[in-house]
Write an enzyme that holds these catalytic residues in place. Sequence first.
Site, PDB file in Angstrom:
ATOM      1  N   SER A   1       0.726  -1.045   0.005  1.00 38.82           N
ATOM      2  CA  SER A   1      -0.052  -0.167  -0.155  1.00 38.82           C
ATOM      3  C   SER A   1       1.050   1.314  -0.152  1.00 38.82           C
ATOM      4  O   SER A   1       2.040   1.292   0.497  1.00 38.82           O
ATOM      5  CB  SER A   1      -0.930   0.126   1.128  1.00 38.82           C
ATOM      6  OG  SER A   1      -0.352   0.940   2.392  1.00 38.82           O
ATOM      7  N   LYS A   2       0.218   2.353  -0.553  1.00 37.95           N
ATOM      8  CA  LYS A   2       1.041   3.381  -0.819  1.00 37.95           C
ATOM      9  C   LYS A   2       1.396   4.010   0.670  1.00 37.95           C
ATOM     10  O   LYS A   2       2.457   4.870   0.965  1.00 37.95           O
ATOM     11  CB  LYS A   2       0.069   4.247  -1.509  1.00 37.95           C
ATOM     12  CG  LYS A   2       0.442   4.846  -2.657  1.00 37.95           C
ATOM     13  CD  LYS A   2      -0.180   6.231  -3.227  1.00 37.95           C
ATOM     14  CE  LYS A   2      -1.508   5.836  -4.027  1.00 37.95           C
ATOM     15  NZ  LYS A   2      -2.121   6.916  -4.608  1.00 37.95           N
ATOM     16  N   ARG A   3       0.475   3.795   1.701  1.00 44.75           N
ATOM     17  CA  ARG A   3       0.964   4.586   2.969  1.00 44.75           C
ATOM     18  C   ARG A   3       2.005   3.958   3.746  1.00 44.75           C
ATOM     19  O   ARG A   3       2.804   4.283   4.375  1.00 44.75           O
ATOM     20  CB  ARG A   3      -0.555   4.616   3.819  1.00 44.75           C
ATOM     21  CG  ARG A   3      -1.176   5.867   3.525  1.00 44.75           C
ATOM     22  CD  ARG A   3      -2.549   5.705   4.119  1.00 44.75           C
ATOM     23  NE  ARG A   3      -3.481   4.686   3.149  1.00 44.75           N
ATOM     24  CZ  ARG A   3      -3.792   3.442   3.421  1.00 44.75           C
ATOM     25  NH1 ARG A   3      -3.526   3.246   4.774  1.00 44.75           N
ATOM     26  NH2 ARG A   3      -4.424   2.692   2.855  1.00 44.75           N
TER      27      ARG A   3
END
Length: 473
Positions: free
Chosen positions: A234-236
């Site tokens: 995930s990007k986060r």
Amino acid sequence: MPVVVRFAPSPTGFLHVGSAHSALANWLVARQSGGRFLLRIEDTDAERNRPELIENVLEMLRWLGLDWDGEPVHQSDRTDDHRRAALTMAEAGTAYWCDCTSDEVQARARERGGPPGYDGHCRDRGLAGGEGTALRFRVPDGRTAWTDLVRGEVGFDNAALEDFVLLRSNGTPVFLLANALDDAHMGITHVIRGEDHVNGTPKYLMILRALGRTEPVAFAHMPLLVNEGRKKLSKRRDDVSVADYRAEGIVPEAMVNYLSLLGWGPPDGVEVRSVAEITELYDIGQVNPSPAFFDRKKLLHVNGEWIRRLPVDDFVARAAGHLPVGDGPLRALVAIAPLVQERVRTLGEVAPMIDFLWLDDPVVDEAAWDKALVRGKAAREVLDAAIDELSSLARDDDGAAWSAESISGAVERVAATAGLVNAEGRPQMSKAQAPIRVAVTGRAVGPPLWESLAALGSSRTLARLTIARERLG
Ligand code: GLU
Ligand code: ZN
């Protein structure tokens, strides 16, 4: 039949490693079969779309060497065709108009107490299209199945699918409709994409079958990429953008090589290899459907291997882009490049490894200082002796004697003077090197010490030894 594949990114973010993984599989299948690799920008989601990101996607594909055939096409150019096809279905009765609001749909689902979703309320109401009506696909009875090169035969019971929307009540076609129609329009023979699209595939196929359009010969849904916690990247949480890896100093040869190894491996187990060899060996039918661990450590390892394969000039040219601007850093690298090339895993590791060569005050790693100089055995004696031996070396022949070889000899004498000898009376070189290295370079690791001091020069070496000795008190 010639193979035609496509990569179909939605420009809603920077190119993600998962997308690059699918793009690479498409490219490999095209290039190994003499087929075509097309590019389609899926830019119909007006809300999430960010046109300025298209350039990032194209730039990253170019950087990876995934060249495409012809010009990229834009899905938004064909919106009228998508709408027209939907209206054909309305006329043929394979789709129908529906004026239910989503509140109504949800309220009925609650009443039923069953799963949420549309209940077919308007199937036989014979509504005409117009303001506030959406067009829904009339899901037929039966099963929808396909050949998936990665997953084998995959089938869905149609009863599990609601009558899904084709045209929203504002008249815009939904993604699935555009996606399926564009593939048919472009003559795509193999749809290779991420596993997040498996659940949409029955709808995709039902649309083409309802329209009597030719469907792809096969699909290949590539495994999900996961982190060490087995969670979807995930990007986060994770580094997911190809641009970030490039900025960090991953070389494209390594990125492509590593991506090819996610879910697949060459039969002989030799993993570090060129894209030309991978193209010959790759077999999409052997890709493992289970989630693939995106292992950063392994990527760094593969990258290090690729860095070592570069001709030294090429290494310098590529690393130059990761150095601070200016003559000093580049000259420092040139002086010692082959030794650095042996030791880095990324181009980004080059600057911190050799910045002591151009910084007036080198960055001091305090943990290294503490270990080698505060707690190190005979650190003061080593520095005193080093200042002594190296000063006389600097004076010899007006400094012409300052070389990696003579420095190594001098440090051997330093070890003996400082009492760093083993039971056989041999100098313990690594014990003598550690305090000198930290005093001069600020760090515990770096290129070989003799060559580092030779490249740094006698006056800067002696000045740093003196400052370190004073700091130690
Ligand atoms: N545009 C979709 C995505 O970026 C890809 C759809 C497909 O490959 O069929 O996820
Ligand atoms: Zn309805």
